[in-house]
Design a protein around this motif. Structure first.
Motif, short mmCIF file in Angstrom:
data_model
loop_
_atom_site.label_atom_id
_atom_site.label_comp_id
_atom_site.label_asym_id
_atom_site.label_seq_id
_atom_site.Cartn_x
_atom_site.Cartn_y
_atom_site.Cartn_z
N LYS A 274 0.88 -1.33 -0.11
CA LYS A 274 0.00 0.13 0.05
C LYS A 274 0.84 1.23 0.08
CE LYS A 274 -3.41 -2.45 2.54
NZ LYS A 274 -4.15 -2.21 3.75
N ARG B 23 2.35 4.64 -2.66
CA ARG B 23 1.58 6.08 -2.44
C ARG B 23 3.58 6.68 -3.07
NH1 ARG B 23 -1.06 4.48 1.85
NH2 ARG B 23 -2.54 5.69 0.89
N ASP C 104 2.93 -3.12 12.03
CA ASP C 104 1.68 -3.20 11.29
C ASP C 104 1.18 -1.70 10.19
OD1 ASP C 104 1.31 -2.96 13.01
OD2 ASP C 104 -0.66 -2.98 13.55
N GLY C 105 2.12 -1.45 9.93
CA GLY C 105 2.44 0.23 9.66
C GLY C 105 3.23 0.47 8.41
N THR C 106 4.07 1.71 7.87
CA THR C 106 4.10 1.32 6.95
C THR C 106 5.64 1.31 6.63
OG1 THR C 106 3.82 3.75 6.15
CG2 THR C 106 2.59 2.21 5.08
N LEU D 41 -3.01 4.05 12.98
CA LEU D 41 -2.35 3.85 11.23
C LEU D 41 -3.37 4.44 10.05
CD1 LEU D 41 -1.07 0.22 11.47
CD2 LEU D 41 0.33 2.29 11.94
N HIS D 42 -2.03 5.77 9.80
CA HIS D 42 -2.36 6.05 8.54
C HIS D 42 -3.29 4.85 7.77
CE1 HIS D 42 1.17 4.58 8.33
NE2 HIS D 42 1.21 5.08 7.03
N ILE D 43 -2.58 3.74 7.45
CA ILE D 43 -4.02 2.73 6.43
C ILE D 43 -4.51 1.75 6.86
CG2 ILE D 43 -1.17 2.44 5.52
CD1 ILE D 43 -0.94 -0.18 6.69
N ASP D 44 -5.31 2.20 7.81
CA ASP D 44 -6.12 1.34 8.92
C ASP D 44 -7.45 2.58 7.92
OD1 ASP D 44 -8.39 0.62 10.32
OD2 ASP D 44 -7.16 0.51 11.84
#
Lengths: 304, 444
Positions: free
Chosen positions: A15, A19, A259-261, B193-196
């Motif tokens: 993801k 970006r 679990d983030g980027t 989280l920014h992707i949540d």
């Protein structure tokens, strides 16, 4: 189980790649033949993963040398070599998380907001599943409602919490918790400490005092001092590991929020310089989102 | 030890400064060092790339290389570009023309939102505002409890209700604030989280329905390269107006702040620089660039000292110094005032670097030791404090017992006091201290 985590990790990384793409597959497509453009791209990929300039340069120097000596021309041939080198840095001897037949004490440390309390809940949950008798010690007596937060988690996983009032001496909480653990025949005691910046000497001394109490009161126990590091952390993570490690011997790192980027590459710098192994990783908000660290899977995700 | 950004740049600049002529190659070499220093400080690699390209373009221009002081010119350009990157001028919070002003705090887990919410309320209260807090972090265990306790400590009302959605809480909170005569509502939200997707949708909805006047992104100063990803997504989803930078009291070099400003164009408005609730300060980009470049942040230090040190006491001390009657009572008072300015390490950080001398910012100041010095003096009789020469072996061990220290430590304190007294005597004679002298004599 490992595949699940890896897939999840890869998914979230994908993801972010959509970006802000600057990663290895486009790099290989763009520079199939080894040239300066490829080396620069490789450097950027490692830096972007927070591996840090020093380890990055060491790795690239070695790779350049190999490419020269073995007359490697294709970029694709280099990638497995880079992965091997990173895996080498990150691989350490595995030890069981819980000791058999004696009290295991986990002393959890870290700067503010890395996820110490949540990690404790996850380890407690894991221990309960394995049938252990678990006790929590609320030695974060500084932050407002930290005791309540730990207690709520304790109730969710089915573990009792030893606590004093907010503002009380954390070492005294630990003292009581150890005696409670000994009296109640506890297998795993998890100690939550207040988040603190590693640059405050008096707060480091407070931790030393806590550890002295642990060693004095529970000489029979197997003590694991774990430093919790947020994967979002940049180069400051190395300073954290240095200074916490200087104040008291740290046995391992828990890398949270994978679990983030953020890719958590700072652990490569930490292992390279300080040889503190990563033991566990946090990959989500649920109680079972805790995994044993696997160097190969980590490197695959980092360089995918 | 790992060099910090400031030291690295200082070294590069010292090298450049000494040169009469510079080739394009010299400039390139210097900029490579600047690049490494910025990367070590966690400035995003893309931002660094642009930055270096910009500086290079300006620095290899004819007039720079042919000028009499090319080194100075290059340094000036690096300065200017860094300042431009950080933004110029302090960016203040905006208030609604018709109160209440609604401020919403958002950010990742563990960035320090709840603490920042309380610190912001305290800051607003000191500015004469009447803040009202809404605890809308319904996910993290005890987060609401945490804000309630902090609200009580600073005397600011906190609204929350169990079983409500974030949106309902925010709406009702704002309604509750008006009859209480509060003019700023600060909404604390859960870390996410920014992707949540689900959690970001929730935030979008709150922003759409509540229409806060300001959305502030809370960012940990220790964040690495990922800071730009986080900031870009939060900007896309909730279009925040500014940033609160937290945990700046550690040794983080804060490159994330630079990156976020560069990538999103949003300014850093406030920075948290300590554990106490009054440790939130307006962010001065120019001062931050100075700090990064190793010029110290003397302005902030002077401001802090002004508020912490009472003028009449300072005058009384001056009087004593002139009359050479500086005693342990005064020493104790000086100690206390020093500690009131802030943690010693923080003060040292703000002091300017003196070329050729070890970096004072790296002087280890032991906060606990300052406390022990206080306790030792407190264990002395008034007579002893006025005239420490009467302290003999017996008195010494009594003081050590009383303060829980050792005779050795008492001796050390007396020695330090003697040094301080001598220095004070000199200070009384000279109008200014010699450069390079330790500014606070009781720090070993």
């Amino acid at each position: 189980m490992r595949k699940g985590w890896f897939g999840k990790l890869k998914g979230s990384l994908k993801k972010s790649r959509e970006r802000l793409s600057s990663h290895l597959s486009p790099l290989l497509a763009h520079f199939p033949v080894l040239d300066e453009g490829f080396w620069e791209g490789l450097e950027e990929a490692l830096i972007e993963a927070d591996v840090g300039i020093q380890v990055t340069q060491e790795l690239l120097d070695k790779l350049r040398e190999e490419a020269r000596a073995q007359k490697i021309r294709e970029s694709a041939q280099l990638l497995p070599r880079l992965k091997e080198k990173l895996v080498d840095i990150l691989t350490t001897e595995k030890q069981p998380l819980f000791s058999e037949g004696k009290l295991g004490i986990f002393l959890m440390l870290g700067v503010n907001g890395t996820g110490k309390t949540t990690t404790i809940a996850k380890i407690a949950h894991r221990a309960k599943i394995e049938g252990k008798n678990v006790l929590l010690a609320a030695a974060d007596t500084y932050r407002a409602a930290a005791i309540e937060q730990l207690e709520i988690w304790g109730k969710r996983v089915g573990a009792a919490t030893i606590k004093h009032r907010r503002g009380s001496d954390p070492a005294a909480v630990v003292y009581d918790a150890i005696h409670a653990a000994q009296a109640r025949d506890v297998d795993v005691l998890l100690i939550d400490t207040a988040g603190r910046l590693h640059t405050y000497i008096h707060l480091m001394e407070e931790l030393q005092k806590i550890k002295r109490v642990v060693m004095r009161e529970a000489p029979e126990a197997e003590i694991k001092t774990l430093l919790v590091i947020d994967a979002t952390t940049g180069q400051n993570g190395l300073s954290q590991a240095r200074l916490f490690g200087k104040a008291l011997e740290v046995d391992g790192v828990v890398l949270t929020k994978l679990d983030g980027t953020a890719k958590g590459g700072i652990i490569a710098a930490i292992e390279d310089e300080l040889k503190i192994p990563v033991i566990l990783i946090g990959v989500g908000e649920k109680l079972d989102d805790l995994q044993e660290f696997d160097a190969r899977a980590f490197v695959e995700a980092l360089l995918s | 030890m790992f060099d910090n950004l400031a030291t690295r740049l200082q070294n590069v600049f010292t090298k450049l400064r000494g040169r009469g002529r510079l080739s394009e190659q010299d400039v390139g070499e210097a900029l490579r060092e600047v690049r490494l220093a910025l990367l070590e400080a966690d400035v995003n690699f893309k931002v660094v790339k642009d930055f270096i390209a910009e500086v290079k373009e300006r620095a290899v221009g004819e007039e720079v290389l042919k000028s009499l002081t090319p080194g100075q010119q290059v340094i000036k350009i690096v300065h200017e570009e860094l300042a431009a990157l950080m933004g110029s001028g302090q960016s203040k919070l905006a208030f609604a023309s018709k109160p209440p002003t609604i401020i919403m705090l958002v950010g990742l887990q563990g960035s320090g939102k709840t603490t920042a919410t309380a610190k912001l309320a305290h800051y607003l209260k000191n500015q004469g505002k009447r803040p009202f807090l809404v605890a809308a972090d319904i996910y993290r265990p005890a987060a609401i409890e945490q804000l309630k306790i902090l609200g009580e400590e600073i005397g600011v009302p906190v609204f929350s209700k169990v079983g409500k959605s974030v949106l309902a809480l925010a709406k009702q909170g704002i309604r509750e604030a008006v009859p209480k005569n509060c003019d700023v509502v600060v909404v604390d939200t859960a870390g996410r989280l920014h992707i949540d997707e689900k959690m970001m949708n929730e935030l979008e909805e709150v922003k759409r329905e509540v229409r806060p006047h300001q959305v502030l992104l809370v960012v940990d100063a220790m964040t690495g390269q990922d800071a730009v990803n986080v900031a870009l997504v939060f900007k896309e989803r909730v279009d925040f107006d500014g940033v609160i930078l937290t945990k700046l009291d550690g040794d983080a070099r804060g490159g994330a702040a630079l990156s976020i400003k560069a990538v999103t164009g949003r300014p850093i408005k406030l920075a948290s620089v300590g554990e106490k609730l009054d440790d939130l300060q307006p962010f001065h980009p120019d001062r931050m660039s100075s700090r990064i470049l190793g010029m110290g942040d003397a302005l902030t230090l002077i401001e802090k000292a002004k508020t912490a040190i009472e003028a009449d006491k300072a005058q009384a001390l001056e009087e004593k110094i002139r009359k050479d009657s500086f005693d342990l009572e005064d020493f104790l008072e000086q100690l206390r005032q020093f500690r009131r300015v802030g943690p010693a390490s923080q003060i040292m950080e703000m002091l300017p670097r003196i070329p050729g001398l070890p970096n004072v910012g790296k002087l280890q100041v032991d906060e606990g030791q300052l406390g022990r010095l206080e306790v030792i003096i407190q264990s002395m009789t008034p007579e002893e404090r006025r005239d420490p020469t009467i302290i003999n072996g017996g008195r010494r061990s009594r003081i050590a017992r009383g303060s829980g220290t050792t005779s050795h430590e008492v001796n050390q304190l007396l020695k330090q006091f003697e040094q301080a007294r001598k220095l004070m005597k000199q200070l009384g004679k000279l109008s200014r201290p010699k450069p390079g002298r330790r500014p606070f004599p009781f720090i070993v």
